[in-house]
Scaffold this motif. Structure first.
Motif, mmCIF file in Angstrom:
data_model
loop_
_atom_site.group_PDB
_atom_site.id
_atom_site.type_symbol
_atom_site.label_atom_id
_atom_site.label_comp_id
_atom_site.label_asym_id
_atom_site.label_seq_id
_atom_site.Cartn_x
_atom_site.Cartn_y
_atom_site.Cartn_z
ATOM 1 N N LYS A 277 -51.839 -110.941 -3.713
ATOM 2 C CA LYS A 277 -50.436 -110.846 -3.882
ATOM 3 C C LYS A 277 -49.851 -110.680 -5.330
ATOM 4 O O LYS A 277 -48.832 -110.150 -5.601
ATOM 5 C CB LYS A 277 -49.623 -111.811 -2.953
ATOM 6 C CG LYS A 277 -49.752 -113.343 -3.847
ATOM 7 C CD LYS A 277 -48.994 -114.314 -2.836
ATOM 8 C CE LYS A 277 -49.204 -115.679 -3.479
ATOM 9 N NZ LYS A 277 -48.722 -115.773 -4.786
ATOM 10 N N ASP A 278 -50.762 -111.349 -6.431
ATOM 11 C CA ASP A 278 -50.289 -111.184 -7.534
ATOM 12 C C ASP A 278 -51.137 -110.151 -8.494
ATOM 13 O O ASP A 278 -50.530 -109.911 -9.494
ATOM 14 C CB ASP A 278 -50.487 -112.788 -8.219
ATOM 15 C CG ASP A 278 -49.823 -113.757 -7.568
ATOM 16 O OD1 ASP A 278 -48.586 -113.592 -7.197
ATOM 17 O OD2 ASP A 278 -50.510 -114.773 -7.199
ATOM 18 N N VAL A 279 -52.270 -109.967 -8.167
ATOM 19 C CA VAL A 279 -53.293 -109.090 -9.015
ATOM 20 C C VAL A 279 -52.831 -108.028 -9.589
ATOM 21 O O VAL A 279 -52.867 -107.689 -10.943
ATOM 22 C CB VAL A 279 -54.791 -109.308 -8.691
ATOM 23 C CG1 VAL A 279 -54.891 -108.451 -7.536
ATOM 24 C CG2 VAL A 279 -55.522 -109.105 -9.754
ATOM 25 N N ILE A 280 -52.400 -107.182 -8.839
ATOM 26 C CA ILE A 280 -51.945 -105.796 -9.402
ATOM 27 C C ILE A 280 -50.726 -105.942 -10.375
ATOM 28 O O ILE A 280 -50.934 -105.240 -11.572
ATOM 29 C CB ILE A 280 -51.426 -104.773 -8.284
ATOM 30 C CG1 ILE A 280 -52.839 -104.540 -7.487
ATOM 31 C CG2 ILE A 280 -51.127 -103.635 -8.753
ATOM 32 C CD1 ILE A 280 -52.844 -103.772 -6.326
ATOM 33 N N ASN A 281 -49.778 -106.787 -10.100
ATOM 34 C CA ASN A 281 -48.772 -106.791 -11.071
ATOM 35 C C ASN A 281 -49.161 -107.512 -12.415
ATOM 36 O O ASN A 281 -48.870 -107.033 -13.610
ATOM 37 C CB ASN A 281 -47.644 -107.641 -10.458
ATOM 38 C CG ASN A 281 -46.656 -106.680 -9.537
ATOM 39 O OD1 ASN A 281 -46.693 -105.718 -9.650
ATOM 40 N ND2 ASN A 281 -46.011 -107.233 -8.813
ATOM 41 N N SER A 282 -50.224 -108.439 -12.377
ATOM 42 C CA SER A 282 -50.622 -109.289 -13.423
ATOM 43 C C SER A 282 -51.427 -108.216 -14.256
ATOM 44 O O SER A 282 -51.181 -108.302 -15.666
ATOM 45 C CB SER A 282 -51.446 -110.227 -12.996
ATOM 46 O OG SER A 282 -50.755 -111.351 -12.425
ATOM 47 N N PHE A 283 -52.167 -107.485 -13.730
ATOM 48 C CA PHE A 283 -52.809 -106.408 -14.434
ATOM 49 C C PHE A 283 -51.993 -105.417 -15.288
ATOM 50 O O PHE A 283 -52.311 -105.253 -16.437
ATOM 51 C CB PHE A 283 -53.996 -105.549 -13.487
ATOM 52 C CG PHE A 283 -55.184 -106.323 -13.468
ATOM 53 C CD1 PHE A 283 -56.109 -106.509 -14.410
ATOM 54 C CD2 PHE A 283 -56.100 -106.412 -12.023
ATOM 55 C CE1 PHE A 283 -57.534 -107.189 -14.335
ATOM 56 C CE2 PHE A 283 -57.177 -106.792 -11.949
ATOM 57 C CZ PHE A 283 -57.805 -107.074 -13.049
ATOM 58 N N ASP A 284 -51.059 -104.961 -14.663
ATOM 59 C CA ASP A 284 -50.352 -103.928 -15.203
ATOM 60 C C ASP A 284 -49.471 -104.871 -16.532
ATOM 61 O O ASP A 284 -49.324 -104.139 -17.462
ATOM 62 C CB ASP A 284 -49.000 -103.487 -14.180
ATOM 63 C CG ASP A 284 -48.334 -102.312 -14.857
ATOM 64 O OD1 ASP A 284 -48.977 -101.251 -15.070
ATOM 65 O OD2 ASP A 284 -47.076 -102.422 -15.052
ATOM 66 N N LYS A 285 -49.029 -105.780 -16.296
ATOM 67 C CA LYS A 285 -48.454 -106.728 -17.318
ATOM 68 C C LYS A 285 -49.291 -106.962 -18.495
ATOM 69 O O LYS A 285 -49.103 -106.835 -19.579
ATOM 70 C CB LYS A 285 -47.820 -108.102 -16.748
ATOM 71 C CG LYS A 285 -47.028 -108.719 -17.924
ATOM 72 C CD LYS A 285 -46.421 -110.059 -17.185
ATOM 73 C CE LYS A 285 -45.726 -110.791 -18.328
ATOM 74 N NZ LYS A 285 -44.918 -111.839 -17.829
#
Length: 368
Positions: A277-285
């Motif tokens: 639930k977190d990882v894609i947004n974390s990668f983009d950031k």
């Protein structure tokens, strides 16, 4: 520079026993490091084997891990220039501390889970004495060597199971790995020289941090290369369950609950990279914050989430990227490194800037 780099490789990184550690991939990763690097960041440092490689190569090395026990390795072997554990330090560490009544955590929580009572009491007493050492580098070495001793002592080298004492009392298991039945103090003494001999000065101001990488990247300037080895989400990414005891020992928690059979601390620290639930947004950031760093190398695995093509698409918003693969012939455990899976490297460089000269010829440009 060439002579310094060669001489630094005389120092040997102590073999880690860490799920997903990259010490078996060092030559492959090194072959993709660009030329002209002066400062390198190891953002998810873990065992610190890549940071140690950067230090050997003569780079100013910035290392970070959000778990404190990994940060202690960074302090002791990357930031530390010369401090070692001496005979006098051992006298301090092994001395009975009569003021250690506040240091009973391991005995209270982990006796008959991972250790017999005698070893648990020894660990508490040793922990109470670490703060008596003269500086943070000696203290970090004391943490690093004892934490490594605990992974030697416990079967499979991690704390995500409850079989430690069962196997320590199994003659067949002990025959294959005698450390299971040895006093932890003896294991520590055996490891001490390896860690002392790994301390060296590469004539750079190296730095170890203990933060979530998304918080620390905005504070770091003039980095030429960033190495990202995030948890492989959906593929043995839960390091806080595997290595909870090392973090508990280092932090010596007073404000955590210890849950389930392995007595893992709760609540856990927030990573941002180990849950779907977190990882894609974390990668983009992460990539957006790192876009001014010209070169990235990203370690990954083809059984992780998001899949390789999807992660490549995220990276491509910020860098030109090529993808390299290395197959696992035999299962090694952890971070998806099982037979049939592939280790992946995303090798990233600045996007070419296309512009026209006065003769309307296309010209490409990129930073080194």
């Amino acid at each position: 520079m060439l002579f310094e780099e060669y001489s630094n490789f005389d120092y040997k990184f102590p073999d880690p026993q860490y799920l997903g550690a990259k010490h078996t991939h060092l030559a492959w990763i090194k072959s993709h490091i660009p030329k002209k690097v002066k400062t390198a960041l190891d953002a998810f440092a873990g065992s610190q084997s890549i940071s140690f490689l950067f230090k050997q190569m003569g780079f100013k090395t910035i290392t970070n891990d959000f778990l404190n026990f990994n940060h202690q390795i960074g302090l002791s072997l990357i930031e530390n220039r010369e401090e070692k554990i001496t005979k006098g330090d051992l006298d301090i560490l092994f001395n009975e501390n009569h003021n250690s009544h506040d240091f009973t955590l391991i005995e209270d929580v982990y006796t008959n889970v991972f250790f017999e009572k005698e070893d648990a009491k020894f660990l508490d007493n040793y922990r109470s004495n670490i703060q008596l050492l003269s500086n943070i580098y000696k203290q970090s070495l004391a943490f690093t060597i004892m934490n490594r001793s605990m992974t030697r002592k416990v079967t499979m080298g991690h704390f995500g199971h409850t079989q430690a004492l069962k196997y320590a009392n199994d003659p067949e298991r002990v025959k294959r790995n005698r450390s299971l039945a040895r006093p932890i103090k003896d294991i520590f003494i055996d490891l001490l020289s390896q860690y002392n001999q790994a301390v060296f000065d590469n004539n750079q101001e190296n730095k170890s941090y203990n933060h979530n990488i998304l918080d620390i990247i905005p504070q770091i300037d003039n980095v030429d290369l960033a190495y990202f080895d995030p948890p492989y989400c959906n593929s043995h990414a839960d390091y806080q369950s595997f290595y909870h005891l090392l973090e508990t020992y280092t932090e010596y928690w007073k404000d955590k609950d210890f849950i389930n059979g392995i007595k893992r601390y709760e609540p856990q620290k927030f990573s941002g990279f180990d849950k779907k639930k977190d990882v894609i947004n974390s990668f983009d950031k992460l990539f957006k914050l790192s876009q001014d760093i010209p070169h990235w190398i990203i370690s990954y695995n083809d059984r992780s989430f998001p899949i390789v093509d999807d992660l490549k698409n995220i990276i491509s918003k910020y860098k030109d990227v090529s993808v390299e693969f290395k197959s696992y012939g035999n299962g090694r455990g952890g971070k998806g490194s099982v037979a049939g899976s592939r280790e992946v490297l995303f090798v990233c460089k600045p996007k070419k800037q296309i512009f026209f000269n006065n003769d309307l010829n296309l010209i490409g440009n990129e930073r080194f």
